[in-house]
Design a protein around this motif. Sequence first.
Motif, PDB file in Angstrom:
ATOM      1  N   GLY A  24       0.693  -1.344  -0.040  1.00  0.00           N
ATOM      2  CA  GLY A  24       0.068   0.029   0.083  1.00  0.00           C
ATOM      3  C   GLY A  24       0.749   1.405  -0.118  1.00  0.00           C
ATOM      4  N   PHE A  25       1.826   1.110   0.606  1.00  0.00           N
ATOM      5  CA  PHE A  25       2.837   2.376   0.619  1.00  0.00           C
ATOM      6  C   PHE A  25       3.361   2.544  -0.656  1.00  0.00           C
ATOM      7  N   ALA A  26       3.992   1.522  -1.345  1.00  0.00           N
ATOM      8  CA  ALA A  26       4.743   1.700  -2.632  1.00  0.00           C
ATOM      9  C   ALA A  26       4.082   0.785  -3.741  1.00  0.00           C
ATOM     10  N   PRO A  27       2.687   1.046  -4.199  1.00  0.00           N
ATOM     11  CA  PRO A  27       2.271   0.224  -4.943  1.00  0.00           C
ATOM     12  C   PRO A  27       2.718  -0.134  -6.525  1.00  0.00           C
ATOM     13  N   SER A  28       3.483   1.131  -6.737  1.00  0.00           N
ATOM     14  CA  SER A  28       4.232   0.851  -8.179  1.00  0.00           C
ATOM     15  C   SER A  28       5.338  -0.042  -7.996  1.00  0.00           C
ATOM     16  N   ILE A  29       5.951  -0.233  -6.884  1.00  0.00           N
ATOM     17  CA  ILE A  29       6.919  -0.885  -6.588  1.00  0.00           C
ATOM     18  C   ILE A  29       6.743  -2.490  -6.155  1.00  0.00           C
ATOM     19  N   VAL A  30       5.987  -2.356  -5.035  1.00  0.00           N
ATOM     20  CA  VAL A  30       5.501  -3.644  -4.129  1.00  0.00           C
ATOM     21  C   VAL A  30       4.424  -4.327  -4.657  1.00  0.00           C
ATOM     22  N   GLN A  31       4.554  -5.509  -5.201  1.00  0.00           N
ATOM     23  CA  GLN A  31       3.067  -5.870  -5.739  1.00  0.00           C
ATOM     24  C   GLN A  31       2.842  -7.210  -4.957  1.00  0.00           C
ATOM     25  N   ARG A  32       1.708  -7.697  -4.559  1.00  0.00           N
ATOM     26  CA  ARG A  32       1.199  -8.704  -3.825  1.00  0.00           C
ATOM     27  C   ARG A  32       0.873  -9.672  -4.822  1.00  0.00           C
ATOM     28  N   VAL A  33       1.242 -10.980  -4.871  1.00  0.00           N
ATOM     29  CA  VAL A  33       0.831 -12.072  -5.883  1.00  0.00           C
ATOM     30  C   VAL A  33       0.667 -13.303  -4.953  1.00  0.00           C
ATOM     31  N   ARG A  34      -0.687 -13.648  -5.117  1.00  0.00           N
ATOM     32  CA  ARG A  34      -1.168 -14.866  -4.503  1.00  0.00           C
ATOM     33  C   ARG A  34      -0.389 -16.015  -4.754  1.00  0.00           C
ATOM     34  N   TRP A  35       0.163 -16.856  -3.787  1.00  0.00           N
ATOM     35  CA  TRP A  35       1.009 -18.082  -4.160  1.00  0.00           C
ATOM     36  C   TRP A  35      -0.106 -19.464  -4.403  1.00  0.00           C
ATOM     37  N   SER A  36       0.166 -20.150  -5.126  1.00  0.00           N
ATOM     38  CA  SER A  36      -0.843 -21.248  -5.362  1.00  0.00           C
ATOM     39  C   SER A  36       0.358 -22.439  -5.800  1.00  0.00           C
ATOM     40  N   ARG A  37       0.135 -23.527  -5.148  1.00  0.00           N
ATOM     41  CA  ARG A  37       0.916 -24.810  -5.266  1.00  0.00           C
ATOM     42  C   ARG A  37       0.665 -25.438  -6.695  1.00  0.00           C
ATOM     43  N   VAL A  38      -0.719 -25.267  -7.126  1.00  0.00           N
ATOM     44  CA  VAL A  38      -1.015 -26.025  -8.273  1.00  0.00           C
ATOM     45  C   VAL A  38      -0.977 -25.066  -9.383  1.00  0.00           C
ATOM     46  N   GLU A  39      -1.184 -23.858  -9.169  1.00  0.00           N
ATOM     47  CA  GLU A  39      -1.123 -22.712 -10.460  1.00  0.00           C
ATOM     48  C   GLU A  39      -0.026 -21.758 -10.278  1.00  0.00           C
ATOM     49  N   PRO A  40       1.195 -21.811  -9.894  1.00  0.00           N
ATOM     50  CA  PRO A  40       2.058 -20.877  -9.731  1.00  0.00           C
ATOM     51  C   PRO A  40       1.796 -19.793 -10.620  1.00  0.00           C
ATOM     52  N   ASP A  41       2.394 -18.628 -10.154  1.00  0.00           N
ATOM     53  CA  ASP A  41       2.379 -17.491 -11.196  1.00  0.00           C
ATOM     54  C   ASP A  41       3.494 -17.411 -12.148  1.00  0.00           C
ATOM     55  N   PRO A  42       3.050 -17.560 -13.575  1.00  0.00           N
ATOM     56  CA  PRO A  42       4.110 -17.673 -14.509  1.00  0.00           C
ATOM     57  C   PRO A  42       4.920 -16.660 -14.523  1.00  0.00           C
ATOM     58  N   VAL A  43       4.727 -15.274 -14.198  1.00  0.00           N
ATOM     59  CA  VAL A  43       5.721 -14.173 -13.924  1.00  0.00           C
ATOM     60  C   VAL A  43       6.705 -14.416 -13.062  1.00  0.00           C
ATOM     61  N   ILE A  44       6.450 -14.837 -11.957  1.00  0.00           N
ATOM     62  CA  ILE A  44       7.229 -15.011 -10.852  1.00  0.00           C
ATOM     63  C   ILE A  44       8.332 -16.287 -11.564  1.00  0.00           C
ATOM     64  N   ILE A  45       7.703 -17.101 -11.700  1.00  0.00           N
ATOM     65  CA  ILE A  45       8.553 -18.392 -12.126  1.00  0.00           C
ATOM     66  C   ILE A  45       9.643 -17.868 -13.449  1.00  0.00           C
ATOM     67  N   ASP A  46       9.181 -17.188 -14.244  1.00  0.00           N
ATOM     68  CA  ASP A  46       9.983 -16.689 -15.452  1.00  0.00           C
ATOM     69  C   ASP A  46      11.070 -15.698 -14.757  1.00  0.00           C
ATOM     70  N   LEU A  47      10.567 -14.800 -13.882  1.00  0.00           N
ATOM     71  CA  LEU A  47      11.789 -13.808 -13.359  1.00  0.00           C
ATOM     72  C   LEU A  47      12.848 -14.693 -12.612  1.00  0.00           C
ATOM     73  N   LEU A  48      12.270 -15.600 -11.784  1.00  0.00           N
ATOM     74  CA  LEU A  48      13.320 -16.498 -11.065  1.00  0.00           C
ATOM     75  C   LEU A  48      14.192 -17.449 -12.111  1.00  0.00           C
ATOM     76  N   ARG A  49      13.613 -18.152 -12.924  1.00  0.00           N
ATOM     77  CA  ARG A  49      14.189 -19.009 -13.887  1.00  0.00           C
ATOM     78  C   ARG A  49      15.199 -18.312 -14.719  1.00  0.00           C
ATOM     79  N   SER A  50      14.832 -17.064 -15.022  1.00  0.00           N
ATOM     80  CA  SER A  50      15.793 -16.194 -15.984  1.00  0.00           C
ATOM     81  C   SER A  50      16.905 -15.371 -15.056  1.00  0.00           C
ATOM     82  N   HIS A  51      16.631 -15.523 -13.718  1.00  0.00           N
ATOM     83  CA  HIS A  51      17.868 -14.969 -13.036  1.00  0.00           C
ATOM     84  C   HIS A  51      17.679 -13.524 -13.244  1.00  0.00           C
ATOM     85  N   SER A  52      16.457 -13.062 -13.405  1.00  0.00           N
ATOM     86  CA  SER A  52      16.149 -11.556 -13.297  1.00  0.00           C
ATOM     87  C   SER A  52      15.465 -10.985 -12.154  1.00  0.00           C
TER      88      SER A  52
END
Length: 167
Positions: A24-52
């Motif tokens: 809430g303090f910095a919404p353009s920088i800090v974003q909440r993404v709901r975790w799901s074991r069965v449907e992981p967020d593709p953006v998070i997966i891509d960022l981590l796998r690409s080491h970005s």
Amino acid sequence: MKVFLLTHAREFDRGNSSGALAAGFAPSIVQRVRWSRVEPDPVIIDLLRSHSAALVYPDNARNVEEGAGPEAGSCETARFDSFVLLDGTWQEARKIYNRSPYLQAALKVRIAREGPSLYRRRRNQQPGGLCTAECVIELFEAKGEQALAAGLASAFEVFNALPCKGG
């Protein structure tokens, strides 16, 4: 700079969520993404796998000041513009990590901070552990965003002094 809070479903309903404060303090920088074991967020997966992005997590990581090469699985914050934080209770964070192989394989950084957490709105704090807002403050400082760090620290101080209502 971008901070993704990989948030446990229960955390969205808690009145004492320091992750919600940071988002809430910095919404353009800090974003909440709901975790799901069965449907992981593709953006998070891509960022981590690409080491970005790096996962901010205390286990198997070096202090951000020490750093290490990618072959060690740990790095310093200067290398990244994006970070993923696990947002939930310590028990929920361990569950998220243990049930998400892409997190276990991610490059990691650990916040090195002097002194204990100041967070008082939840019990069972881990020794040496920080709440989500404190981690975001430390990331802001590590990335040279002093004004953001100071602003969130002030908001956190007020938030932390409020009586806990739910969660």
